[in-house]
Design an enzyme around this catalytic site. Structure first.
Site, PDB file in Angstrom:
ATOM      1  N   MET A 109       0.622  -1.092  -0.133  1.00  0.00           N
ATOM      2  CA  MET A 109      -0.062   0.071  -0.128  1.00  0.00           C
ATOM      3  C   MET A 109       0.835   1.270  -0.057  1.00  0.00           C
ATOM      4  SD  MET A 109      -2.761  -1.424  -0.581  1.00  0.00           S
ATOM      5  CE  MET A 109      -4.152  -0.222  -0.474  1.00  0.00           C
ATOM      6  N   ARG A 110       2.051   1.253  -0.343  1.00  0.00           N
ATOM      7  CA  ARG A 110       2.794   2.263  -0.437  1.00  0.00           C
ATOM      8  C   ARG A 110       3.286   2.676  -1.980  1.00  0.00           C
ATOM      9  NH1 ARG A 110       4.872   4.232   3.468  1.00  0.00           N
ATOM     10  NH2 ARG A 110       6.138   5.753   2.159  1.00  0.00           N
ATOM     11  N   HIS A 128      -4.510  -4.563  -8.980  1.00  0.00           N
ATOM     12  CA  HIS A 128      -5.277  -3.332  -8.515  1.00  0.00           C
ATOM     13  C   HIS A 128      -6.862  -3.716  -8.619  1.00  0.00           C
ATOM     14  CE1 HIS A 128      -6.596   0.879  -7.355  1.00  0.00           C
ATOM     15  NE2 HIS A 128      -7.431   0.636  -8.392  1.00  0.00           N
ATOM     16  N   ASP A 160       4.433   1.923 -13.660  1.00  0.00           N
ATOM     17  CA  ASP A 160       5.394   3.085 -14.148  1.00  0.00           C
ATOM     18  C   ASP A 160       5.227   4.123 -12.987  1.00  0.00           C
ATOM     19  OD1 ASP A 160       3.056   4.465 -14.265  1.00  0.00           O
ATOM     20  OD2 ASP A 160       3.012   4.468 -16.314  1.00  0.00           O
ATOM     21  N   ASP A 164      -1.173   3.797 -10.331  1.00  0.00           N
ATOM     22  CA  ASP A 164      -2.120   2.750 -11.238  1.00  0.00           C
ATOM     23  C   ASP A 164      -2.086   3.222 -12.786  1.00  0.00           C
ATOM     24  OD1 ASP A 164      -2.521   1.632  -8.661  1.00  0.00           O
ATOM     25  OD2 ASP A 164      -4.223   2.892  -8.114  1.00  0.00           O
TER      26      ASP A 164
HETATM   27  C1  GAR Z   1      -5.818  -6.858  -2.939  1.00  0.00           C
HETATM   28  O1  GAR Z   1      -7.390  -6.655  -3.221  1.00  0.00           O
HETATM   29  C2  GAR Z   1      -5.249  -5.719  -3.834  1.00  0.00           C
HETATM   30  O2  GAR Z   1      -5.883  -5.820  -5.246  1.00  0.00           O
HETATM   31  C3  GAR Z   1      -5.274  -4.446  -3.151  1.00  0.00           C
HETATM   32  O3  GAR Z   1      -5.031  -4.956  -1.936  1.00  0.00           O
HETATM   33  C4  GAR Z   1      -5.708  -6.297  -1.616  1.00  0.00           C
HETATM   34  C5  GAR Z   1      -4.637  -7.095  -0.822  1.00  0.00           C
HETATM   35  O4  GAR Z   1      -5.255  -8.095  -0.263  1.00  0.00           O
HETATM   36  N1  GAR Z   1      -4.308  -3.586  -3.600  1.00  0.00           N
HETATM   37  C6  GAR Z   1      -4.709  -2.364  -3.799  1.00  0.00           C
HETATM   38  O5  GAR Z   1      -5.593  -1.773  -3.507  1.00  0.00           O
HETATM   39  C7  GAR Z   1      -3.249  -1.667  -4.208  1.00  0.00           C
HETATM   40  N2  GAR Z   1      -3.923  -0.239  -4.597  1.00  0.00           N
HETATM   41  P1  GAR Z   1      -4.591  -9.239   0.481  1.00  0.00           P
HETATM   42  O6  GAR Z   1      -3.482  -8.655   1.350  1.00  0.00           O
HETATM   43  O7  GAR Z   1      -5.176 -10.138   1.139  1.00  0.00           O
HETATM   44  O8  GAR Z   1      -3.900  -9.839  -0.412  1.00  0.00           O
END
Ligand code: GAR
Length: 211
Positions: A109-110, A128, A160, A164
């Site tokens: 999430m960074r 995403h 990139d 996103d």
């Molecule tokens: C996933 O749904 C992924 O798509 C999202 O975080 C979740 C992680 O779940 N990623 C984002 O939102 C990136 N911006 P997890 O920790 O259970 O794999």
């Protein structure tokens, strides 16, 4: 698409592509990938898991599968870009010392700095929870529900320098049902993510993806 993506080598199951998976939370995507890799002969292997959050539940999936894992939190005593760059320097040191060939963001999430991205562009992928370019950012499921859309989904893309915005590799649609909450929609999207991401990594490591 842009020509400045440098793709990884085409690997084999005897000499699989060495992946680092970066997480921040529960790591259900990591768990699905580890299951996929242990269920057959794959051209990729998870050689390292890194979390920026020391308490991330996903680290347990790595230890349960005897995969090397590290938590690398943001360093103390620094601020702003200096702090981000030092954090990424520590991550890059770990990637180098584990001979990592590709970085897989799975609920990380960074936002990575352009300096990190330029070192890994083409060998840095993210998943995403929306059909990009719709609903970028940290609240994709809530934004999709609030928009009144009947459908959203998930996207695997190369990273990139934007947020996103990188080249899209594959997407899967997911319906938004009446009465959906962020939680119910998130779980429905995750079920598709857990199928899609491992298959895209199969494709990349076998040379079936171009940019
Ligand atoms: C996933 O749904 C992924 O798509 C999202 O975080 C979740 C992680 O779940 N990623 C984002 O939102 C990136 N911006 P997890 O920790 O259970 O794999």
């Amino acid at each position: 698409m842009s020509g400045d993506y440098l793709l990884p080598r085409i690997a084999t199951s005897e000499d699989p592509l060495r992946l680092a998976v970066l997480i921040s939370g529960g790591g259900s995507g990591l768990k699905a990938l580890l299951r996929h890799q242990s269920n057959g002969r794959r051209n990729h292997v998870t050689s390292l898991v890194i979390s920026d959050v020391e308490s991330a539940g996903g680290l347990k999936h790595a230890s349960d599968s005897s995969v090397e894992h590290l938590s690398i939190p943001l360093p103390g005593g620094m601020k702003g870009i200096e702090r981000r760059l030092e954090h990424e320097r520590r991550i890059m040191e770990a990637l180098a010392s584990h001979d990592i060939e590709m970085v897989v963001l799975s609920g990380y999430m960074r936002i990575l700095t352009p300096s990190f991205v330029s070192n890994w562009k083409g060998r840095l992928v993210n998943i995403h929870p929306s059909l990009l370019p719709k609903f970028p950012g940290a609240h994709a499921q809530r934004d999709a529900i609030d928009s009144g859309a009947k459908e959203t989904g998930c996207t695997v893309h190369f990273v990139d320098e934007g947020v996103d915005t990188g080249a899209i590799i594959q997407q899967k649609e997911v319906p938004i049902l009446p009465g959906d909450t962020v939680e119910t929609l998130t779980e429905r999207i995750k079920r598709e993510e857990h199928e899609l991401y491992p298959k895209v990594l199969d494709d990349i490591s076998s040379g079936r993806v171009s940019v």
